[in-house]
Design a protein around this motif. Structure first.
Motif, PDB file in Angstrom:
ATOM      1  N   VAL A  76       0.512  -0.839   0.258  1.00 54.51           N
ATOM      2  CA  VAL A  76      -0.355  -0.167   0.325  1.00 54.51           C
ATOM      3  C   VAL A  76       0.998   1.193  -0.004  1.00 54.51           C
ATOM      4  O   VAL A  76       0.261   2.205  -1.143  1.00 54.51           O
ATOM      5  CB  VAL A  76      -1.328  -0.160   1.098  1.00 54.51           C
ATOM      6  N   GLY A  77       1.808   1.141   1.013  1.00 54.57           N
ATOM      7  CA  GLY A  77       2.821   1.962   0.773  1.00 54.57           C
ATOM      8  C   GLY A  77       3.376   2.869  -0.569  1.00 54.57           C
ATOM      9  O   GLY A  77       3.731   4.028  -0.883  1.00 54.57           O
ATOM     10  N   GLY A  78       3.326   1.527  -1.444  1.00 58.02           N
ATOM     11  CA  GLY A  78       4.366   1.725  -2.799  1.00 58.02           C
ATOM     12  C   GLY A  78       3.764   2.281  -3.888  1.00 58.02           C
ATOM     13  O   GLY A  78       3.610   3.102  -4.432  1.00 58.02           O
ATOM     14  N   CYS A  79       2.312   1.899  -3.476  1.00 56.97           N
ATOM     15  CA  CYS A  79       0.477   2.521  -4.321  1.00 56.97           C
ATOM     16  C   CYS A  79       1.033   3.820  -4.024  1.00 56.97           C
ATOM     17  O   CYS A  79       0.537   4.685  -4.351  1.00 56.97           O
ATOM     18  CB  CYS A  79      -0.143   1.617  -4.128  1.00 56.97           C
ATOM     19  N   VAL A  80       1.122   3.807  -2.663  1.00 54.10           N
ATOM     20  CA  VAL A  80       0.635   6.084  -2.373  1.00 54.10           C
ATOM     21  C   VAL A  80       1.876   6.763  -3.303  1.00 54.10           C
ATOM     22  O   VAL A  80       1.442   7.336  -3.479  1.00 54.10           O
ATOM     23  CB  VAL A  80       1.135   5.515  -0.694  1.00 54.10           C
ATOM     24  N   ILE A 109      -6.667  -1.405   4.129  1.00 54.60           N
ATOM     25  CA  ILE A 109      -5.840  -1.274   2.888  1.00 54.60           C
ATOM     26  C   ILE A 109      -7.338   0.586   3.072  1.00 54.60           C
ATOM     27  O   ILE A 109      -6.868   1.176   3.055  1.00 54.60           O
ATOM     28  CB  ILE A 109      -6.418  -1.435   1.615  1.00 54.60           C
ATOM     29  N   VAL A 110      -8.204   0.458   3.423  1.00 55.20           N
ATOM     30  CA  VAL A 110      -8.929   1.698   3.505  1.00 55.20           C
ATOM     31  C   VAL A 110      -8.569   2.123   4.355  1.00 55.20           C
ATOM     32  O   VAL A 110      -8.573   3.286   4.064  1.00 55.20           O
ATOM     33  CB  VAL A 110     -10.641   0.606   3.493  1.00 55.20           C
ATOM     34  N   LEU A 111      -8.540   2.110   5.061  1.00 47.93           N
ATOM     35  CA  LEU A 111      -7.687   2.775   6.753  1.00 47.93           C
ATOM     36  C   LEU A 111      -6.695   3.426   6.281  1.00 47.93           C
ATOM     37  O   LEU A 111      -6.583   4.937   6.575  1.00 47.93           O
ATOM     38  CB  LEU A 111      -6.846   2.402   8.179  1.00 47.93           C
ATOM     39  N   VAL A 112      -5.944   2.688   5.480  1.00 49.84           N
ATOM     40  CA  VAL A 112      -4.011   3.687   4.826  1.00 49.84           C
ATOM     41  C   VAL A 112      -5.074   4.665   4.053  1.00 49.84           C
ATOM     42  O   VAL A 112      -4.118   5.530   4.061  1.00 49.84           O
ATOM     43  CB  VAL A 112      -3.149   2.449   4.567  1.00 49.84           C
ATOM     44  N   LEU A 113      -5.545   4.030   2.892  1.00 50.07           N
ATOM     45  CA  LEU A 113      -5.724   5.446   1.655  1.00 50.07           C
ATOM     46  C   LEU A 113      -6.929   6.036   1.912  1.00 50.07           C
ATOM     47  O   LEU A 113      -6.576   7.515   1.778  1.00 50.07           O
ATOM     48  CB  LEU A 113      -6.859   4.012   0.678  1.00 50.07           C
ATOM     49  N   PHE A 114      -7.647   5.750   3.028  1.00 46.06           N
ATOM     50  CA  PHE A 114      -8.313   6.983   3.827  1.00 46.06           C
ATOM     51  C   PHE A 114      -7.286   8.298   4.542  1.00 46.06           C
ATOM     52  O   PHE A 114      -7.190   9.297   4.535  1.00 46.06           O
ATOM     53  CB  PHE A 114      -9.692   6.430   5.141  1.00 46.06           C
ATOM     54  N   PHE A 115      -6.198   7.392   5.351  1.00 41.73           N
ATOM     55  CA  PHE A 115      -5.660   7.784   6.220  1.00 41.73           C
ATOM     56  C   PHE A 115      -4.447   9.590   5.178  1.00 41.73           C
ATOM     57  O   PHE A 115      -4.316  10.239   5.564  1.00 41.73           O
ATOM     58  CB  PHE A 115      -4.597   7.778   7.020  1.00 41.73           C
ATOM     59  N   PHE A 116      -4.422   8.456   4.184  1.00 38.34           N
ATOM     60  CA  PHE A 116      -3.647   8.976   3.244  1.00 38.34           C
ATOM     61  C   PHE A 116      -4.609  10.226   2.082  1.00 38.34           C
ATOM     62  O   PHE A 116      -3.804  11.570   2.537  1.00 38.34           O
ATOM     63  CB  PHE A 116      -3.302   8.386   2.161  1.00 38.34           C
ATOM     64  N   TYR A 117      -5.452  10.122   1.712  1.00 41.88           N
ATOM     65  CA  TYR A 117      -6.547  11.955   1.771  1.00 41.88           C
ATOM     66  C   TYR A 117      -7.065  12.528   2.360  1.00 41.88           C
ATOM     67  O   TYR A 117      -6.523  13.063   2.102  1.00 41.88           O
ATOM     68  CB  TYR A 117      -7.810  10.045   0.921  1.00 41.88           C
ATOM     69  N   ARG A 118      -7.269  11.796   3.618  1.00 44.67           N
ATOM     70  CA  ARG A 118      -7.350  12.905   5.173  1.00 44.67           C
ATOM     71  C   ARG A 118      -6.051  13.989   4.988  1.00 44.67           C
ATOM     72  O   ARG A 118      -5.623  15.329   4.938  1.00 44.67           O
ATOM     73  CB  ARG A 118      -7.657  12.416   6.085  1.00 44.67           C
ATOM     74  N   SER A 119      -4.811  13.127   5.101  1.00 48.36           N
ATOM     75  CA  SER A 119      -3.087  14.093   5.091  1.00 48.36           C
ATOM     76  C   SER A 119      -3.136  15.139   4.186  1.00 48.36           C
ATOM     77  O   SER A 119      -3.200  16.469   4.041  1.00 48.36           O
ATOM     78  CB  SER A 119      -2.133  12.957   5.240  1.00 48.36           C
ATOM     79  N   ASN A 120      -3.579  14.858   2.671  1.00 44.31           N
ATOM     80  CA  ASN A 120      -3.503  15.046   1.226  1.00 44.31           C
ATOM     81  C   ASN A 120      -4.034  16.377   1.651  1.00 44.31           C
ATOM     82  O   ASN A 120      -3.785  17.328   0.900  1.00 44.31           O
ATOM     83  CB  ASN A 120      -3.584  14.045  -0.140  1.00 44.31           C
TER      84      ASN A 120
END
Length: 318
Positions: free
Chosen positions: A22-26, A86-97
């Motif tokens: 997931v980190g790589g995808c981000v 996966i959902v938690l990581v992507l949600f965290f990335f979305y909010r951080s962005n």
């Protein structure tokens, strides 16, 4: 604890691999920025590749490839529980962005935005709204000239873009505060270390307008709007391959430049050029501390003239 880790070793390995994946995808899908200070957003589609034969990469090249997606789907079918992290990581990335300002290709939320008057159209609809503040400056500084200031800003804009592209950031030293200069230097150093060059070509300044004058503490500020058009792309220094952006299509950018100067400093009516120290008039040679090497005056703090302290992107489009 050790026994628990041994019993769940397989599951922990899966979680570790998932995190790495997931980190790589981000990282692959994260937006990429360029221009002085990394302002042009390639991922917004505003300066994506036109599909030319030069080997340039479009914004879509940062998405997950079909093969990787297929592996991910098969993994999820075998282990449905991995959807949760996966959902938690992507949600965290979305909010951080979003907290960092969201898509930099759009108007950013600032103090002006909260007042509902940050975009250019609002200023153009109220041409007298900001002129009143300039009267205050002209009363305190009779030699101040809008035309001269606009000419200075246009000159600074061109010089900064060229210094960035040519990787000679020491040439930008007279024009920026210490903090901004060092920030841009670190960003440019990344291009140098990775052997890439951000090409900025066919630069045209479409309009420059002083928006507002105000004071804070011992310093006074000018907000200046700049509309520009240029071609922006990144190339590999070793083989010349276009890595990001479009070398055949220009991007239109709108900025707010914040200039700062110490209060009480009068405009030099002799109009000292940017190649001379605004204090002693000697050929401008500024050391890493932002001081003139001839008279030891601090030039880049705005003690003698306007310097750039902040750049904000208002909009970007083709």
């Amino acid at each position: 604890m050790k026994n628990w880790m041994l019993r769940h070793q397989s599951r922990l390995m899966q979680v570790a691999k998932l995190g790495a994946f997931v980190g790589g995808c981000v990282l692959l899908t994260a937006p990429c920025f360029a221009d002085v200070g990394n302002n042009v957003d390639y991922s917004s589609g505003s300066s994506g590749s036109s599909g030319s034969s030069s080997g340039s990469s479009s914004a879509s090249s940062y998405s997950i490839d079909p093969y990787t997606m297929m592996l991910l789907m098969r993994w999820i079918m075998r282990e449905p529980w991995i959807l949760i992290p996966i959902v938690l990581v992507l949600f965290f990335f979305y909010r951080s962005n979003q907290n960092r300002g969201g898509n930099r290709g759009n108007t950013q939320s600032t103090s002006y935005g909260r007042e509902g008057a940050r975009d250019f159209r609002s200023y153009e609809a109220m041409p007298q709204a900001h002129k009143g503040s300039l009267n205050q400056l002209m009363e305190a500084d009779p030699h101040f000239s809008e035309q001269m200031l606009v000419s200075k800003v246009n000159n600074m804009f061109m010089r900064l873009q060229l210094a960035w592209m040519n990787k000679k950031w020491e040439e930008a030293r007279p024009f920026e505060t210490d903090a901004l200069f060092n920030t841009h230097k670190m960003q440019l150093d990344q291009f140098i270390q990775t052997k890439r060059t951000n090409r900025i070509e066919d630069i045209t300044i479409l309009n420059t307008d002083i928006l507002k004058y105000y004071t804070s503490g011992d310093y006074e500020y000018l907000d200046v709007a700049i509309k520009s058009r240029f071609v922006d792309y990144v190339v590999n220094d070793e083989n010349g391959q276009v890595l990001k952006g479009d070398q055949f299509r220009a991007v239109h950018m709108q900025y707010i430049w914040k200039l700062v100067r110490k209060q009480g400093v009068p405009t030099n009516d002799a109009h000292v050029e940017a190649t001379a120290c605004p204090n002693c008039g000697a050929n401008l040679s500024i050391n890493q501390a932002g001081r003139c090497e001839y008279c030891d005056s601090i030039v880049t703090k705005g003690d003698f003239d306007w310097v750039l302290s902040e750049i904000e992107v208002i909009s970007q489009h083709k």
